[in-house]
Design an enzyme around this catalytic site. Sequence first.
Site, PDB file in Angstrom:
ATOM      1  N   ASN A 126       4.335  -5.380   5.798  1.00 34.19           N
ATOM      2  CA  ASN A 126       3.207  -6.155   6.312  1.00 34.19           C
ATOM      3  C   ASN A 126       3.664  -7.427   7.015  1.00 34.19           C
ATOM      4  O   ASN A 126       3.024  -7.885   7.968  1.00 34.19           O
ATOM      5  CB  ASN A 126       2.231  -6.480   5.179  1.00 34.19           C
ATOM      6  N   SER A 157       0.807  -1.225   0.000  1.00 35.20           N
ATOM      7  CA  SER A 157       0.000   0.000   0.000  1.00 35.20           C
ATOM      8  C   SER A 157       0.836   1.268   0.000  1.00 35.20           C
ATOM      9  O   SER A 157       0.371   2.322  -0.430  1.00 35.20           O
ATOM     10  CB  SER A 157      -0.935   0.003   1.213  1.00 35.20           C
ATOM     11  N   GLY A 162      -1.907  -4.403   1.288  1.00 36.02           N
ATOM     12  CA  GLY A 162      -1.971  -5.598   2.111  1.00 36.02           C
ATOM     13  C   GLY A 162      -0.977  -6.678   1.726  1.00 36.02           C
ATOM     14  O   GLY A 162      -0.928  -7.729   2.365  1.00 36.02           O
ATOM     15  N   ASP A 200      -4.433   6.874  10.007  1.00 40.45           N
ATOM     16  CA  ASP A 200      -3.998   5.572  10.521  1.00 40.45           C
ATOM     17  C   ASP A 200      -2.563   5.599  11.043  1.00 40.45           C
ATOM     18  O   ASP A 200      -2.097   4.646  11.656  1.00 40.45           O
ATOM     19  CB  ASP A 200      -4.150   4.484   9.455  1.00 40.45           C
ATOM     20  N   HIS A 211       0.177   5.406   6.603  1.00 40.19           N
ATOM     21  CA  HIS A 211       0.271   5.747   5.186  1.00 40.19           C
ATOM     22  C   HIS A 211       0.482   7.244   4.985  1.00 40.19           C
ATOM     23  O   HIS A 211      -0.253   8.050   5.540  1.00 40.19           O
ATOM     24  CB  HIS A 211      -0.981   5.278   4.447  1.00 40.19           C
TER      25      HIS A 211
END
Length: 237
Positions: free
Chosen positions: A123, A58, A95, A206, A209
């Site tokens: 991730n 991402s 993801g 979040d 990002h």
Amino acid sequence: MAMQNLLKFRYILLVAFLVSCGDAPKKEADPAPAKTEDAITKAAEISDEKIILFFGNSLTAGYGLDTEEAFPALIQNRLDSLALNYTAINSGLSGETTSAGLNRLDWVLNQKVAVFVLELGANDGLRGIPIKETRANLQAIIDLVRKKNADTQIVLAGMQIPPNMGQTYASEFQEIFPDLAEKNDIKLIPFLLEGVAGHPDLNQDDGIHPTPEGQLIVRDNVWDVLKDIVQKETVLN
């Protein structure tokens, strides 16, 4: 979009919904393998430009942003401003883990790639995947890229994670990237999110990002390493 604008930007965004961070904004789409192959082929058909493939998660896809705000598009703008003969393709998938990336890599490499920017591992770290497994997957990706085309220049994006899984795990995770870069004699971006991570004003809600402003800094982090490769290749050709 008019053809003039298509040729101006000359990049393709290939993204999907974020698996590990909840619902993704509507600006992201879910690609299929066939569409990815078509996108890369069409990029080559637009002109005779060399391809820079940004292969990541991402962070590469530009989660939560418009396509032109993600750092691969910003790199394309920089290439265009310098009249460098390259097409940047965004093959970021939200993801994505190193294992999943390895599984989809073969069909992404159907088109000859001049520069392969590998941005995976974050991730894995956030999920606590064993260090040995992440390292092996990244090595397998590097090996497959070279098997497809020995002339492809590989750039590895370094990543760091918070010590949620323990300081030992975080430290060992961080060392994966410089170790692999040295072992394989490839270029390393020391830390993709240098100057962005930990700065609330440069990250989305979040805290993971980058915002558009953060993506500008990420672009510079990538360009610091990428510029020598593309300028050298341009001179040689």
